[in-house]
Enzyme design. Sequence first.
Site, PDB file in Angstrom:
ATOM      1  N   THR A  42       0.823  -1.214   0.000  1.00 24.04           N
ATOM      2  CA  THR A  42       0.000   0.000   0.000  1.00 24.04           C
ATOM      3  C   THR A  42       0.855   1.261   0.000  1.00 24.04           C
ATOM      4  O   THR A  42       0.485   2.267  -0.608  1.00 24.04           O
ATOM      5  CB  THR A  42      -0.930  -0.012   1.229  1.00 24.04           C
ATOM      6  OG1 THR A  42      -1.775  -1.170   1.165  1.00 24.04           O
ATOM      7  CG2 THR A  42      -1.795   1.236   1.283  1.00 24.04           C
ATOM      8  N   HIS A  51      -2.535  14.580   5.057  1.00 23.02           N
ATOM      9  CA  HIS A  51      -3.910  15.064   5.167  1.00 23.02           C
ATOM     10  C   HIS A  51      -4.092  16.040   6.319  1.00 23.02           C
ATOM     11  O   HIS A  51      -3.649  15.792   7.445  1.00 23.02           O
ATOM     12  CB  HIS A  51      -4.871  13.894   5.375  1.00 23.02           C
ATOM     13  CG  HIS A  51      -5.113  13.083   4.145  1.00 23.02           C
ATOM     14  ND1 HIS A  51      -5.916  13.520   3.116  1.00 23.02           N
ATOM     15  CD2 HIS A  51      -4.646  11.865   3.764  1.00 23.02           C
ATOM     16  CE1 HIS A  51      -5.952  12.600   2.169  1.00 23.02           C
ATOM     17  NE2 HIS A  51      -5.186  11.586   2.537  1.00 23.02           N
ATOM     18  N   ILE A 338      -5.130   0.009   8.559  1.00 18.12           N
ATOM     19  CA  ILE A 338      -4.534   1.357   8.476  1.00 18.12           C
ATOM     20  C   ILE A 338      -4.755   1.911   7.071  1.00 18.12           C
ATOM     21  O   ILE A 338      -3.872   1.867   6.212  1.00 18.12           O
ATOM     22  CB  ILE A 338      -3.034   1.336   8.831  1.00 18.12           C
ATOM     23  CG1 ILE A 338      -2.813   0.568  10.140  1.00 18.12           C
ATOM     24  CG2 ILE A 338      -2.508   2.758   8.931  1.00 18.12           C
ATOM     25  CD1 ILE A 338      -3.486   1.177  11.353  1.00 18.12           C
TER      26      ILE A 338
END
Length: 482
Positions: A42, A51, A338
């Site tokens: 990932t 973010h 996650i």
Amino acid sequence: MEDYDVIIIGGGVVGAAIAHKLAEYELNVVLLEKESDLASGTSKANSGIFHAPYNVNPETLKGKLHLRAMEIGPKLMNNLHVPFKQIGALVVAYSSTEVAKLENLYVQIQKLNLPAISWLNQEQVMDLEPEINNKACAALWAKQAGIISPYEFTFALGENAILNGVRIYLDSEVIGLREQESRMEVLTTERIFQGKVVVNAAGLHSDKVGTLVGDYEFTITPRRGEYYLFDRNCGNIINHILFSVPTEVSKGILVTPTVDGNLLVGPNAEEITSREDRQTTRKGLEEVMLGGERIISNLQKGEVINLFAGLRSVIKETEDFFIRTSANCKRLIHVAGIQSPGLTAAPAIGEYVVQLIGEMDGIILRPKKSFGYYRKPVIRFSDLSREEQARLIDQDARYGQIICRCEQVTEAEVVDALTRPLPARTLGGIKRRVRAGMGRCQGGFCGSKIMDLIAKYSNLSKLEITKEGGNSYILSGVTKGQ
């Protein structure tokens, strides 16, 4: 059998962040990664967004760690010499319905007293982003958001952990796990390890690691997201990260500059069954392009240089981070589910997991006096002035040899990637470290030259060199005349 205090399973950004935080203490730590490099899952294929907490729920573990990471993340990236550009983000509404949702979101933000998030009307949005679709009605401006390279952050964490005493074993898939009275025994394809605590940060495979000790507390659902990557000449058409109004399962399709100057569009969100299916699909890519054109109406499709997909690790029952000691094994800590904002939260996840480890029997957290941010900066030759480039070439003539024309990557940069504490050994590893092969030709010019350098600076023959480890060999045999 090798003996450790802590054994970490999984070498994504979360596993690397845990290893890096543990390196601050007088502990014997090892990280095991089943692939040929860190950031191979990932962490390799995501949006690269730091973010801002515009969509945070501080009552959840995910929300708490996100807010904590906003405090510690930028300083950590600076200490590790990881490029980070805090360009801010706009969450944009394009209809009256979306404006209403955005207003509700803004009310929640004001109640939480979240910093650096403000409301913009249509005129203000257009002033900040002249190329945005003229149907944009309003936006939230999250000034703390930024862009980073997810794999470079992972490499930096891992490299600095190594320099502070952590061992990292690649190509080490965990196939067995057994709890003994005061130890955990971990069996890989190559070795047997013993440790006081095991941290399960195996991402998409974290639930499978749990089942090795009869733990079925959670199930991972892969969620695929597809992306378009545009050439560097498109990276400056926008000034901020541009989000759609978030949905229940995703922050929505976004358009963003990358930290390296490209333009990235995506991802969609599709639940699939396979944990290895990273193929792009016609349907998914059409969805992503439509979503991107809704944000920026003049996307130049002819400037697309790559398509890719990444998988997110989701626990559907909670959509929250699952970080806790196993109910079935007192020396196993799960770090699972996650998903976004996992990249942002990784440093805070490392802190939190170390706190849990400190509560384990037999573990004493003594700060290491010798710990330091020893990682040397990575030189980006193409980013330097002509004068700086000339000085480097005078010092090392290999800086005058261009290996990758598209990205202007030099031989010296490739050699550095092959000789650092966490060296690359694949074409993909070189690509993610120094960008050789990331340009318009996608390695067509530089691939063979990079293979020559890998063979020279490693113990691999050219027939053993792979694209991404495993069986992804580049060459199948020797031809006549060699």
